[in-house]
Design an enzyme around this catalytic site. Structure first.
Site, PDB file in Angstrom:
ATOM      1  N   GLN B 223       0.831  -1.203   0.000  1.00  0.00           N
ATOM      2  CA  GLN B 223       0.000   0.000   0.000  1.00  0.00           C
ATOM      3  C   GLN B 223       0.865   1.253   0.000  1.00  0.00           C
ATOM      4  OE1 GLN B 223      -2.849  -2.360   3.099  1.00  0.00           O
ATOM      5  NE2 GLN B 223      -3.171  -0.164   3.083  1.00  0.00           N
ATOM      6  N   ARG B 373      -8.741  -1.632   8.131  1.00  0.00           N
ATOM      7  CA  ARG B 373      -9.604  -0.556   7.673  1.00  0.00           C
ATOM      8  C   ARG B 373      -9.880   0.446   8.791  1.00  0.00           C
ATOM      9  NH1 ARG B 373     -13.995  -1.908   3.185  1.00  0.00           N
ATOM     10  NH2 ARG B 373     -14.497   0.202   2.567  1.00  0.00           N
ATOM     11  N   CYS B 374      -8.812   0.952   9.368  1.00  0.00           N
ATOM     12  CA  CYS B 374      -8.979   1.844  10.508  1.00  0.00           C
ATOM     13  C   CYS B 374      -7.772   2.755  10.567  1.00  0.00           C
ATOM     14  CB  CYS B 374      -9.081   1.003  11.769  1.00  0.00           C
ATOM     15  SG  CYS B 374      -8.635   1.847  13.273  1.00  0.00           S
ATOM     16  N   GLU B 743     -12.744   4.182   6.004  1.00  0.00           N
ATOM     17  CA  GLU B 743     -12.748   3.377   7.212  1.00  0.00           C
ATOM     18  C   GLU B 743     -13.865   3.729   8.179  1.00  0.00           C
ATOM     19  OE1 GLU B 743      -8.929   4.773   8.437  1.00  0.00           O
ATOM     20  OE2 GLU B 743      -9.858   5.888  10.051  1.00  0.00           O
TER      21      GLU B 743
END
Ligand code: FES
Ligand code: FES
Lengths: 167, 788
Positions: B223, B373-374, B743
């Site tokens: 990423q 996802r945070c 998120e």
């Protein structure tokens, strides 16, 4: 030990020499270089590898290449024709039925058989029908919509709206 | 209604244009790491430890090396010769690449087998004989600090315990005072369990070292390609892989969610082997390896307390955290934030006193601490504050919606200074909650619940009104391994008015190829369909810190807008020259400059760009390109109001999420279709830990659910039909007023679900249930209370 097999993939005949243990998904991806069929697990749970074998949706990581000898296979690469996209492809694109796209080929191949068996499924039937395919990105709402859209298109009905209900 | 300033043809902000990237994905032409096949490419498989803690007595590769196709077995001792057997983590801790003598968690990499094909590599892996001497592991983090617990990190000179760090924020004394004097104090212990991002594509790479040119091309599932290139150069510079000799390419990524931020040993081993043998080496992990060894998320044990008045005014909160980091601290947090942004945990409420502290410990579990996802531990914080708000409402006998309305920070209180030091940029929490309540008919549901309760039926309504903190981050505070967390955009417009733009971020499904094009279309009036977006190749894209923690829109999206504005300034100059007027006499509307008062005299952006190459004013630099590195002045603070309705089966404990309404506020919306899609996906990833997922270890450190057969990723059947909507409170400091959204739903959904389940059982005296709330947990409670 190796064995020669012949499979028809997306209308083309291919002959390959494989070990008896070679998984069908590896034949497709690595020998025939059709990399649209993906691998997402090692326990036959995710469905990323789903293809059609003689019209039935199959998790290609669960089948040996030699079991496919003499069979007709369709992969995601075989969905679109010279006429254009398959309705299921159009459904996914128009309804934002994909994010990362990794589950998408398997999801669409499963949906093709689902719609062949049940041309006008309810939301509940669609959800159960794709429950062997995991998607980590979309939350499934729009995959359901994509399949409903493809169904309408295949039945020749007016297409449902693709506007997001995000008010 | 979302207002659009541009026409549909231009497709700027607010248009739900269909995604540009989809054409390849729906036709099987996505290009993921495992699709790469290079001439002469070797395959790598990894031998992993069956034990959580053991000495390695010997590794015997003889049988493996006899297998046709196996060409090498690499161990820690081999890497040690090149000083490549250890690597730094993103939190400046250290991690073994391959062990030389001890394994520290089950599924840890022990040796790598290199072979000419995948099957031979797997055969080789099975044939490598490793002799272990198992030791008693430390699994329970609560016991990790016992004086008689074995010290795990004996590699660290002078280390005498398993404590990693202590962190605190807020005013301890003031908080104690408020608690001592408060009418009401509520307290709960909660565990936010270890979970796994489980993106459907696992991690992998192809390391391709070219001996002749001393050049490494690294295709990998990352990423953050630029940061990875820098890390590779820092770790392997001493063997000649300096930064200009390394190219990292992150092709299409099949979901990331934070799990593809860290550097895993497999990547490093693949590079080392390719470097030594001069051939490309592919490593792609199995799903089970991915779940068992790659970074986990969460694993916070929280003691949460809230103090308030008896009529329901929140006065203070106090959170104490025990963080289980596994064998090393390999979190993906900004350097100065060991607990990430956990200090957002004072939430959406107007009170001035809080204290939070955390202690991190080592255990014999895999390392990690990534996002799922945070935005860096925000989910843990939001769970604590939203659960405690409900808990407090219950204690004082107030409806949780009303209590929230009474305690919210009001929209005219922004920018709002939180007691833990943040400055919230903007928000309208009342509007969001009201909209959610109207959408779901909150009052009607409460009536229905009261009637059902009389009949003995179990129905619950749960609310979560969370404040998020994303867009890391301002360079004064935010860096990863010293590199500041700006991000970048470079726009080049070709003579015919079509553009290519490149970014330091990397989409993993978020739709950057579409949304970035829309931002540029908004600013320049060039149709989005004529703007090609590229990311992920360090040789071509400008430097940036990558995509995670919902930072792409707040940082790179802002960079795109600012770079485009630089171009618009240049366009104005060229237009003035072409129209022979002064710049002040020109007026901009999307796609063209015209002369004020004489609109028939105008130049389109395409004409202007063409002139930049064919007829530019003398003395002006030719061409039409701009780059911007955007350093955000503050973080952005999206928010949401979620309401969940559940029905519980009294006999089986089965939980049915009947309805779930999510109202999100992420500021100005670039593409409503994509934002809604992100919310759907995030909600299912919020449902997952709330009801299904957790990585479970036994006391010997064996993982009990390390495959997709028993790690329960929700399917379309578990996932309800989400109902979504939005409010718009623009970020005042962001160039396009956007805040980021990816998120939010994962952060906000779990407490809404748990609050609903607890609400269904509250009349039985239930005040808290740890996630995942399973039918079995509910059934046990019902049994205990004599209901089932
Ligand atoms: S790869 Fe997961 S089911 Fe085939
Ligand atoms: S779109 Fe990413 S897994 Fe389904």
């Amino acid at each position: 030990m190796k064995k020669e097999i012949t499979v028809t993939i997306n209308g083309e005949k291919h002959t390959a020499t494989v070990e008896p243990r070679t998984l069908l998904v590896h034949l497709i991806r690595e020998h025939l270089r059709l990399t649209g069929t993906h691998i997402g697990c090692d326990t036959s749970n995710c469905g990323a590898c789903t293809i059609l074998v003689n019209g039935k949706s199959i998790k290609s990581c669960t089948m040996l290449a030699i079991q496919a000898d003499g069979k007709e296979i369709i992969t995601v690469e075989g969905l679109a024709t010279t006429e254009g996209l398959h309705p299921i492809q159009e459904g996914f694109k128009e309804n934002h039925g994909l994010h990362c796209g990794y589950c998408t080929p398997g999801m669409m191949m499963r949906a093709v058989e689902l719609l062949a068996d049940n041309p006008n499924p309810t939301e509940e039937e669609i959800r159960w029908g794709i429950s062997g395919n995991l998607c980590r990105c979309t939350g499934y709402n729009n995959i359901v919509k994509a399949i409903q859209y493809a169904g309408a298109k295949m039945r020749g009905e007016t297409l449902p709206s693709t506007e997001p209900e995000f008010v | 209604m979302i207002q659009c300033k541009t026409s549909k043809e231009i497709g700027g902000m607010g248009h739900s244009i269909k995604r540009k990237e989809d054409a390849r994905f729906i036709q099987g032409k996505g290009h993921y790491v495992d699709d790469i096949q290079l001439p002469g490419m070797l395959h790598m498989d990894i031998v992993r430890s069956p034990y959580a803690y053991a000495k390695i007595k010997s590794i015997n590769a003889e049988a493996a090396l006899k297998i046709p196709g196996v060409i090498a077995v690499v161990t820690g001792k081999d890497l040690e010769k090149y000083n490549l057997h250890w690597m730094p983590t993103l939190m400046s801790d250290t991690q073994m690449v391959l062990p030389t003598d001890t394994v520290m968690y089950q599924a840890q990499e022990v040796a790598a087998v290199i072979a000419t094909d995948r099957y031979a590599a797997r055969d080789g892996k099975e044939a490598v004989m490793v002799e272990y001497e198992p030791m008693k592991p430390v699994i329970d983090p609560h016991k990790s600090l016992d004086p008689n617990a074995p010290v795990l990190r004996t590699d660290k000179p002078g280390k005498t315990d398993n404590h990693i760090w202590h962190w605190e924020v807020g005013d301890k004394e003031a908080t104690e005072k408020v608690f001592a004097g408060a009418d009401v104090v509520v307290k709960e212990q909660m565990h936010i369990p270890r979970i796994h991002v489980a993106s459907i594509e696992t991690c992998g790479c192809v390391a391709d070292y070219d001996k002749v040119n001393n050049h490494l091309t690294m295709y990998m599932t990352t990423q953050a390609p630029h940061a990875i290139r820098t890390v590779i150069a820092l770790v392997a510079g001493h063997v000649g892989l300096t930064e200009e000799k390394v190219r990292v390419i992150s092709p299409d990524i099949g979901g990331g969610f934070g799990g593809k931020v860290p550097v895993y040993p497999g990547y490093v081993i693949a590079i080392a082997v390719s470097f030594l043998v001069g051939k490309p080496v592919k490593w792609v992990e199995d799903r089970s390896e991915n779940l068992q060894a790659d970074s986990f998320a969460r694993d916070y044990h929280i003691t949460a307390e809230m103090a308030g008045t008896k009529d329901g005014k929140i006065l203070a909160t106090r959170f104490k955290v025990l963080a289980d980091h596994g064998y090393t601290d390999a979190s993906a947090n900004p350097s100065k934030f060991p607990t990430g942004l956990f200090s957002i945990g004072t939430g959406s409420y107007d009170y001035g006193t809080a204290f939070m502290e955390a202690d991190a410990v080592y255990t014999n579990k895999p390392p990690g601490g990534v996002a799922y996802r945070c935005s860096f531990r925000v989910t843990e914080a939001v769970h604590a504050i939203e659960r405690m708000t409900d808990r407090f409402a219950f204690e004082v006998g107030k409806d949780p919606a009303q209590l929230r309305m009474e305690n919210f920070i009001k929209k005219d209180q922004f920018p709002w200074k939180s007691p833990t030091g943040w400055e919230y940029d903007s928000g309208d929490y009342h509007a969001g909650l009201q909209k959610a309540m109207d959408a779901i008919d909150y009052d009607g549901l409460r009536k229905e619940q009261a009637e059902k309760r009389k009949r003995g039926e179990l129905m619950g309504i749960g609310i979560s009104t969370f404040t998020e903190i994303v867009g890391a981050g301002p360079s004064k505070d935010f860096d990863i391994l010293g590199i500041k967390m700006f991000d970048s955009a470079e726009i080049r417009v070709h003579p015919t008015g079509k553009a290519i733009a490149r970014f330091g971020t990397k989409s993993q499904g978020q739709g950057h190829e579409t949304t970035y094009a829309q931002i540029i279309a908004e600013e320049l009036g060039i149709p989005a369909e004529h703007i090609q977006i590229e990311e992920g190749d360090t040789d071509t894209a400008p430097y940036g810190l990558g995509t995670y923690a919902s930072r792409s829109t707040p940082t790179a999206g802002a960079a795109a807008a600012v770079a485009a504005r630089k171009l618009r300034d240049k366009a104005r100059k060229i237009a003035a020259y072409l129209l022979e007027v002064s710049e002040e006499d020109l007026e901009w509307e999307p796609g063209k400059f015209s002369v004020k008062g004489a609109p028939e005299k105008s130049k389109t952006i395409q004409e202007i760009v063409f002139a930049a190459y064919t007829n530019h004013p003398q003395g002006m630099e030719a061409g039409f390109e701009a780059t911007h590195y955007y350093d955000p002045p503050n973080l952005t603070f999206p928010s949401g109001a979620y309401i969940c309705v559940v029905d519980l089966d009294k006999e089986t404990g089965e939980i049915k999420v009947r309805r779930f309404v999510a109202i999100d506020d992420c500021g100005h919306i670039i593409n409503p279709m994509i934002v809604q899609g992100q919310v759907h996906g995030g909600l299912t990833q919020g449902l997952a830990p709330a009801m299904y997922e957790s990585l479970i270890y036994d006391e010997d450190g064996n993982i009990l659910n390390g495959t997709f057969m028993d790690y329960l990723v929700p399917t379309a059947v578990e996932s309800p039909s989400w109902e979504t909507g939005h409010t718009v409170t623009p970020s005042p400091h962001h160039p396009i007023g956007a805040k980021g959204v990816g998120e939010s739903p994962t952060v906000g959904a779990p407490p809404a679900i748990v609050n609903a389940i607890v609400d269904a059982l509250s009349h039985l005296g239930v005040t808290h249930i740890d996630i995942p709330v399973t039918p079995f947990k509910v059934w046990k409670i019902l049994k205990e209370k004599g209901v089932a």
